[in-house]
Scaffold this motif. Structure first.
Motif, PDB file in Angstrom:
ATOM      1  N   GLU A  36       0.810  -1.217   0.000  1.00  0.00           N
ATOM      2  CA  GLU A  36       0.000   0.000   0.000  1.00  0.00           C
ATOM      3  C   GLU A  36       0.842   1.266   0.000  1.00  0.00           C
ATOM      4  OE1 GLU A  36      -3.101   0.501  -0.304  1.00  0.00           O
ATOM      5  OE2 GLU A  36      -4.156  -1.363   0.146  1.00  0.00           O
ATOM      6  N   ASP A  37       2.042   1.185   0.584  1.00  0.00           N
ATOM      7  CA  ASP A  37       2.889   2.366   0.710  1.00  0.00           C
ATOM      8  C   ASP A  37       3.975   2.438  -0.361  1.00  0.00           C
ATOM      9  OD1 ASP A  37       1.487   3.174   2.999  1.00  0.00           O
ATOM     10  OD2 ASP A  37       2.729   1.896   4.284  1.00  0.00           O
ATOM     11  N   ARG A  41       2.489   4.240  -5.767  1.00  0.00           N
ATOM     12  CA  ARG A  41       1.151   4.661  -5.379  1.00  0.00           C
ATOM     13  C   ARG A  41       1.123   6.074  -4.794  1.00  0.00           C
ATOM     14  NH1 ARG A  41      -2.412   0.475  -5.196  1.00  0.00           N
ATOM     15  NH2 ARG A  41      -3.698   1.429  -3.575  1.00  0.00           N
ATOM     16  N   ARG A 113      -1.228  -4.135  -7.784  1.00  0.00           N
ATOM     17  CA  ARG A 113      -2.443  -3.391  -7.442  1.00  0.00           C
ATOM     18  C   ARG A 113      -3.687  -4.276  -7.575  1.00  0.00           C
ATOM     19  NH1 ARG A 113      -3.891   0.723 -12.432  1.00  0.00           N
ATOM     20  NH2 ARG A 113      -3.735  -0.800 -14.130  1.00  0.00           N
ATOM     21  N   LEU A 116      -3.839  -6.319  -4.369  1.00  0.00           N
ATOM     22  CA  LEU A 116      -4.275  -5.458  -3.271  1.00  0.00           C
ATOM     23  C   LEU A 116      -5.792  -5.268  -3.310  1.00  0.00           C
ATOM     24  CD1 LEU A 116      -1.506  -2.692  -3.239  1.00  0.00           C
ATOM     25  CD2 LEU A 116      -1.934  -4.404  -1.470  1.00  0.00           C
TER      26      LEU A 116
END
Length: 210
Positions: A36-37, A41, A113, A116
């Motif tokens: 996510e980090d 992104r 992605r 995720l």
């Protein structure tokens, strides 16, 4: 030139292979793509590539190119030798068809992605994400095998010299192998990949394992 890249990325691998085949160099600008980090992104990189994807190529004139197929065709025009497209219009179309079957129909369903989103929206665990990947890779590679088998007349996917089709096929095949697929179930693909693995431009620029 500067290449925003990540070495686990199949799409980055395609561009690195093309650069090597052309004898061109680009300064590597690493971009993290997992989690996510990840840098890909973040707003800073989205200002470079609004899609937040790698690779992206900054040309010597300061023009920013995205999408690996567009970048590879740009390099082919920038440095015409050795050519990455066959001589005839039909074979050039077939080459692009194979490349698009890989990038648009297989690889597009596999990036970090996607995993995720599967986890966040559908509570998919790691095994479910792997099963998703294996489904689309297996179905897609079988289709590509059929596309190649029906028209193959040379050592590689289309003809007797590596083309854009091979540049896209090679990293996807390495990824399939790492997912546990035996490439010999697709005999044309297995034969082509074995030939490509003997070419330093391909072997030295394969995507690294996650």
């Amino acid at each position: 030139m500067k290449l925003y890249q990540n070495e686990i990325s199949s799409a980055t691998s395609r561009v690195r292979i093309a650069l090597a085949l052309k004898g061109l160099t680009a300064e590597a600008l690493p971009v993290t793509i997992l989690g996510e980090d990840s840098e890909s992104r973040q707003a800073e990189y989205r200002n470079v590539n609004p899609q937040g994807l790698v690779p992206a190529l900054l040309t010597d004139s300061g023009f920013l190119l995205t999408q690996s197929l567009a970048i590879v065709e740009y390099l082919d025009e920038l440095q015409p030798e050795p050519p990455l497209l066959p001589d005839t219009a039909e074979d050039r179309a077939l080459t692009r068809s194979i490349a698009l079957a890989i990038t648009a129909e297989i690889h597009a369903l596999l990036p970090p992605r996607i995993g995720l989103h599967l986890r966040a929206a559908f509570q998919a665990d790691a095994d479910a994400v792997t099963a998703w990947d294996r489904h689309w890779v297996g179905e897609g590679m079988a289709a590509v095998e059929t596309m190649i088998a029906g028209r193959r007349q040379g050592a590689f996917a289309v003809g007797d010299r590596p083309s854009i089709a091979d540049i896209f096929l090679f990293p996807q095949s390495i990824g399939a192998r790492r997912l546990g697929f035996d490439l010999t179930q697709w005999p044309n693909i297995a034969d082509i990949v074995a030939r490509l693995e003997a070419i330093p431009a391909f072997q030295d620029n394969a995507p690294t394992p996650r």
